[in-house]
Design a protein around this motif. Structure first.
Motif, PDB file in Angstrom:
ATOM      1  N   TRP A 126       0.817  -1.214   0.000  1.00 40.03           N
ATOM      2  CA  TRP A 126       0.000   0.000   0.000  1.00 40.03           C
ATOM      3  C   TRP A 126       0.852   1.265   0.000  1.00 40.03           C
ATOM      4  O   TRP A 126       0.335   2.371  -0.179  1.00 40.03           O
ATOM      5  N   THR A 127       2.151   1.109   0.185  1.00 38.00           N
ATOM      6  CA  THR A 127       3.026   2.278   0.128  1.00 38.00           C
ATOM      7  C   THR A 127       3.286   2.740  -1.302  1.00 38.00           C
ATOM      8  O   THR A 127       3.821   3.828  -1.512  1.00 38.00           O
ATOM      9  N   GLU A 128       2.924   1.890  -2.287  1.00 40.12           N
ATOM     10  CA  GLU A 128       3.089   2.267  -3.697  1.00 40.12           C
ATOM     11  C   GLU A 128       1.977   3.245  -4.064  1.00 40.12           C
ATOM     12  O   GLU A 128       0.810   2.866  -4.210  1.00 40.12           O
ATOM     13  N   TYR A 129       2.334   4.507  -4.210  1.00 39.56           N
ATOM     14  CA  TYR A 129       1.329   5.546  -4.482  1.00 39.56           C
ATOM     15  C   TYR A 129       1.836   6.456  -5.593  1.00 39.56           C
ATOM     16  O   TYR A 129       2.909   7.044  -5.501  1.00 39.56           O
ATOM     17  N   SER A 130       1.057   6.540  -6.673  1.00 39.08           N
ATOM     18  CA  SER A 130       1.364   7.450  -7.767  1.00 39.08           C
ATOM     19  C   SER A 130       0.061   7.736  -8.498  1.00 39.08           C
ATOM     20  O   SER A 130      -0.499   6.844  -9.133  1.00 39.08           O
ATOM     21  N   LEU A 131      -0.424   8.941  -8.375  1.00 41.93           N
ATOM     22  CA  LEU A 131      -1.711   9.268  -8.977  1.00 41.93           C
ATOM     23  C   LEU A 131      -1.665   9.142 -10.498  1.00 41.93           C
ATOM     24  O   LEU A 131      -2.563   8.552 -11.105  1.00 41.93           O
ATOM     25  N   ALA A 132      -0.619   9.659 -11.120  1.00 38.44           N
ATOM     26  CA  ALA A 132      -0.522   9.608 -12.576  1.00 38.44           C
ATOM     27  C   ALA A 132      -0.459   8.162 -13.074  1.00 38.44           C
ATOM     28  O   ALA A 132      -1.184   7.769 -13.999  1.00 38.44           O
ATOM     29  N   ARG A 133       0.419   7.359 -12.470  1.00 38.76           N
ATOM     30  CA  ARG A 133       0.573   5.964 -12.900  1.00 38.76           C
ATOM     31  C   ARG A 133      -0.688   5.149 -12.590  1.00 38.76           C
ATOM     32  O   ARG A 133      -1.122   4.322 -13.387  1.00 38.76           O
ATOM     33  N   SER A 134      -1.278   5.401 -11.441  1.00 38.93           N
ATOM     34  CA  SER A 134      -2.447   4.631 -11.034  1.00 38.93           C
ATOM     35  C   SER A 134      -3.658   4.927 -11.913  1.00 38.93           C
ATOM     36  O   SER A 134      -4.450   4.032 -12.219  1.00 38.93           O
ATOM     37  N   LEU A 135      -3.826   6.158 -12.335  1.00 40.55           N
ATOM     38  CA  LEU A 135      -4.946   6.492 -13.216  1.00 40.55           C
ATOM     39  C   LEU A 135      -4.850   5.737 -14.538  1.00 40.55           C
ATOM     40  O   LEU A 135      -5.862   5.287 -15.084  1.00 40.55           O
ATOM     41  N   LEU A 136      -3.637   5.583 -15.062  1.00 38.38           N
ATOM     42  CA  LEU A 136      -3.455   4.804 -16.282  1.00 38.38           C
ATOM     43  C   LEU A 136      -3.792   3.327 -16.046  1.00 38.38           C
ATOM     44  O   LEU A 136      -4.382   2.664 -16.906  1.00 38.38           O
ATOM     45  N   LEU A 137      -3.404   2.815 -14.871  1.00 37.51           N
ATOM     46  CA  LEU A 137      -3.722   1.434 -14.523  1.00 37.51           C
ATOM     47  C   LEU A 137      -5.229   1.235 -14.417  1.00 37.51           C
ATOM     48  O   LEU A 137      -5.772   0.235 -14.895  1.00 37.51           O
ATOM     49  N   TRP A 138      -5.911   2.195 -13.791  1.00 34.54           N
ATOM     50  CA  TRP A 138      -7.366   2.100 -13.670  1.00 34.54           C
ATOM     51  C   TRP A 138      -8.025   2.075 -15.040  1.00 34.54           C
ATOM     52  O   TRP A 138      -8.967   1.304 -15.284  1.00 34.54           O
ATOM     53  N   GLN A 139      -7.534   2.899 -15.961  1.00 39.90           N
ATOM     54  CA  GLN A 139      -8.124   2.906 -17.303  1.00 39.90           C
ATOM     55  C   GLN A 139      -7.914   1.563 -17.989  1.00 39.90           C
ATOM     56  O   GLN A 139      -8.817   1.022 -18.641  1.00 39.90           O
ATOM     57  N   THR A 140      -6.717   0.994 -17.856  1.00 39.28           N
ATOM     58  CA  THR A 140      -6.445  -0.311 -18.460  1.00 39.28           C
ATOM     59  C   THR A 140      -7.355  -1.385 -17.878  1.00 39.28           C
ATOM     60  O   THR A 140      -7.949  -2.183 -18.611  1.00 39.28           O
ATOM     61  N   VAL A 141      -7.486  -1.392 -16.551  1.00 39.81           N
ATOM     62  CA  VAL A 141      -8.314  -2.392 -15.870  1.00 39.81           C
ATOM     63  C   VAL A 141      -9.771  -2.288 -16.309  1.00 39.81           C
ATOM     64  O   VAL A 141     -10.402  -3.283 -16.701  1.00 39.81           O
ATOM     65  N   LEU A 142     -10.324  -1.086 -16.245  1.00 40.19           N
ATOM     66  CA  LEU A 142     -11.732  -0.902 -16.568  1.00 40.19           C
ATOM     67  C   LEU A 142     -12.010  -1.203 -18.042  1.00 40.19           C
ATOM     68  O   LEU A 142     -13.015  -1.832 -18.380  1.00 40.19           O
ATOM     69  N   HIS A 143     -11.113  -0.754 -18.915  1.00 37.96           N
ATOM     70  CA  HIS A 143     -11.284  -1.006 -20.349  1.00 37.96           C
ATOM     71  C   HIS A 143     -11.268  -2.499 -20.644  1.00 37.96           C
ATOM     72  O   HIS A 143     -12.078  -3.003 -21.437  1.00 37.96           O
ATOM     73  N   GLU A 144     -10.357  -3.236 -20.006  1.00 40.98           N
ATOM     74  CA  GLU A 144     -10.213  -4.656 -20.325  1.00 40.98           C
ATOM     75  C   GLU A 144     -11.366  -5.485 -19.770  1.00 40.98           C
ATOM     76  O   GLU A 144     -11.885  -6.366 -20.456  1.00 40.98           O
ATOM     77  N   TRP A 145     -11.763  -5.223 -18.529  1.00 39.37           N
ATOM     78  CA  TRP A 145     -12.888  -5.978 -17.966  1.00 39.37           C
ATOM     79  C   TRP A 145     -14.179  -5.672 -18.711  1.00 39.37           C
ATOM     80  O   TRP A 145     -14.982  -6.573 -18.980  1.00 39.37           O
ATOM     81  N   LEU A 146     -14.393  -4.414 -19.065  1.00 43.63           N
ATOM     82  CA  LEU A 146     -15.576  -4.050 -19.842  1.00 43.63           C
ATOM     83  C   LEU A 146     -15.516  -4.678 -21.227  1.00 43.63           C
ATOM     84  O   LEU A 146     -16.513  -5.190 -21.753  1.00 43.63           O
ATOM     85  N   GLY A 147     -14.317  -4.651 -21.827  1.00 43.25           N
ATOM     86  CA  GLY A 147     -14.146  -5.263 -23.144  1.00 43.25           C
ATOM     87  C   GLY A 147     -14.419  -6.754 -23.127  1.00 43.25           C
ATOM     88  O   GLY A 147     -15.013  -7.299 -24.070  1.00 43.25           O
ATOM     89  N   LEU A 148     -13.994  -7.446 -22.072  1.00 46.70           N
ATOM     90  CA  LEU A 148     -14.286  -8.864 -21.956  1.00 46.70           C
ATOM     91  C   LEU A 148     -15.777  -9.119 -21.953  1.00 46.70           C
ATOM     92  O   LEU A 148     -16.272 -10.044 -22.608  1.00 46.70           O
ATOM     93  N   GLY A 149     -16.512  -8.297 -21.218  1.00 49.00           N
ATOM     94  CA  GLY A 149     -17.963  -8.465 -21.161  1.00 49.00           C
ATOM     95  C   GLY A 149     -18.620  -8.219 -22.506  1.00 49.00           C
ATOM     96  O   GLY A 149     -19.484  -8.991 -22.942  1.00 49.00           O
ATOM     97  N   VAL A 150     -18.204  -7.154 -23.176  1.00 47.31           N
ATOM     98  CA  VAL A 150     -18.778  -6.814 -24.483  1.00 47.31           C
ATOM     99  C   VAL A 150     -18.475  -7.910 -25.511  1.00 47.31           C
ATOM    100  O   VAL A 150     -19.343  -8.330 -26.278  1.00 47.31           O
ATOM    101  N   TYR A 151     -17.241  -8.409 -25.527  1.00 41.01           N
ATOM    102  CA  TYR A 151     -16.860  -9.421 -26.513  1.00 41.01           C
ATOM    103  C   TYR A 151     -17.604 -10.730 -26.281  1.00 41.01           C
ATOM    104  O   TYR A 151     -17.964 -11.431 -27.238  1.00 41.01           O
ATOM    105  N   ARG A 152     -17.857 -11.070 -25.023  1.00 41.16           N
ATOM    106  CA  ARG A 152     -18.597 -12.300 -24.735  1.00 41.16           C
ATOM    107  C   ARG A 152     -20.046 -12.183 -25.197  1.00 41.16           C
ATOM    108  O   ARG A 152     -20.637 -13.127 -25.717  1.00 41.16           O
ATOM    109  N   VAL A 153     -20.635 -11.015 -25.012  1.00 42.69           N
ATOM    110  CA  VAL A 153     -22.033 -10.801 -25.400  1.00 42.69           C
ATOM    111  C   VAL A 153     -22.188 -10.790 -26.914  1.00 42.69           C
ATOM    112  O   VAL A 153     -23.174 -11.301 -27.462  1.00 42.69           O
ATOM    113  N   THR A 154     -21.198 -10.228 -27.610  1.00 46.18           N
ATOM    114  CA  THR A 154     -21.319 -10.051 -29.062  1.00 46.18           C
ATOM    115  C   THR A 154     -20.676 -11.165 -29.873  1.00 46.18           C
ATOM    116  O   THR A 154     -20.683 -11.098 -31.106  1.00 46.18           O
ATOM    117  N   ARG A 155     -20.082 -12.157 -29.214  1.00 48.95           N
ATOM    118  CA  ARG A 155     -19.408 -13.232 -29.959  1.00 48.95           C
ATOM    119  C   ARG A 155     -20.436 -14.095 -30.678  1.00 48.95           C
ATOM    120  O   ARG A 155     -21.463 -14.464 -30.157  1.00 48.95           O
TER     121      ARG A 155
END
Length: 256
Positions: A227-256
């Motif tokens: 929890w000592t790893e703190y970086s707002l700039a780096r973490s925001l990019l990680l959040w975007q990657t996480v949310l995009h990929e999990w959402l993308g997995l859901g969309v691809y499963r529905v539309t396959r």
């Protein structure tokens, strides 16, 4: 699907939703005293959320299951394959290349560099690179063109390289590569992309009849994140990657 993927890139940015939240709060400030008190709470609440978003342990916890789904195959397994299919997504804006003549690699640089090492270690491997122009405002330079320049600069024998420049999404990667290789897609190929992107990529290639072995690269997480790893700039990019990929997995499963 392409337009949807671009929309997902926008709505999976935490700052987008914080901006919406703060805009609503600012609009309420012009109301009654009760609404103003609520608006102030919203503004402070958004600020608190912004602070919490900087803890990298949170997005890492969501990213780690995606990255750990497929292991990196050992060298003896790599040697049983005929080639490497590499998905685009590692290069920055083509304008940098046009201005300076050097291929700009981003965070996912391993997508480009690891296959070069594999080809040097295994002389039988071919390389298929798949990547078109994934921007709404086209530049006239595809990722395949940047890949060609990169591999030439790295001294790769271009007789062993096949370039596919029409795909803009993961699904299009699979469709275009399958069409390009034909029956050869049923031979054993390594699939190289970011580890967090692999759970969405493998099913797409299997769905078009390609035999692929995942070779994940570009890992963003380790076994644990303090929890000592703190970086707002780096973490925001990680959040975007996480949310995009999990959402993308859901969309691809529905539309396959």
């Amino acid at each position: 699907m392409f337009i949807l993927s671009k929309l997902m890139s926008a709505i999976t940015q935490p700052m987008f939703w914080l901006a919406v939240w703060w805009s609503v709060a600012l609009g309420l400030l012009s109301g009654s005293a009760r609404w103003r008190r609520g608006a102030v709470r919203m503004l402070w609440g958004g600020l608190a959320v912004l602070g919490l978003l900087g803890f990298e342990a949170l997005p890492h916890a969501l990213l780690r299951p995606l990255e750990n789904r497929y292991p990196v195959p050992p060298p003896e397994v790599v040697g049983r394959h005929v080639g490497v299919i590499v998905l685009g997504g590692a290069t920055e804006h083509p304008g940098i290349y046009l201005a300076h003549g050097q291929v700009p690699l981003g965070q996912a640089a391993e997508r480009m560099s690891v296959p070069v090492g594999l080809m040097r270690q295994h002389a039988q491997l071919q390389l298929v690179f798949s990547g078109g122009e994934g921007r709404l405002l086209v530049t006239g330079v595809s990722e395949a063109e940047l890949a060609k320049a990169f591999y030439e600069q790295q001294g790769v024998d271009m007789r062993r390289v096949i370039l596919e420049s029409g795909s803009r999404t993961t699904r299009e990667n699979a469709l275009q590569v399958a069409a390009l290789l034909g029956k050869r897609c049923q031979e054993p190929w390594l699939l190289v992309t970011s580890a967090w992107h692999m759970p969405r990529s493998v099913p797409e290639f299997e769905a078009v009849g390609c035999e692929v072995t995942p070779y994940p690269v570009d890992f963003r997480t380790g076994d644990a994140t303090p929890w000592t790893e703190y970086s707002l700039a780096r973490s925001l990019l990680l959040w975007q990657t996480v949310l995009h990929e999990w959402l993308g997995l859901g969309v691809y499963r529905v539309t396959r």
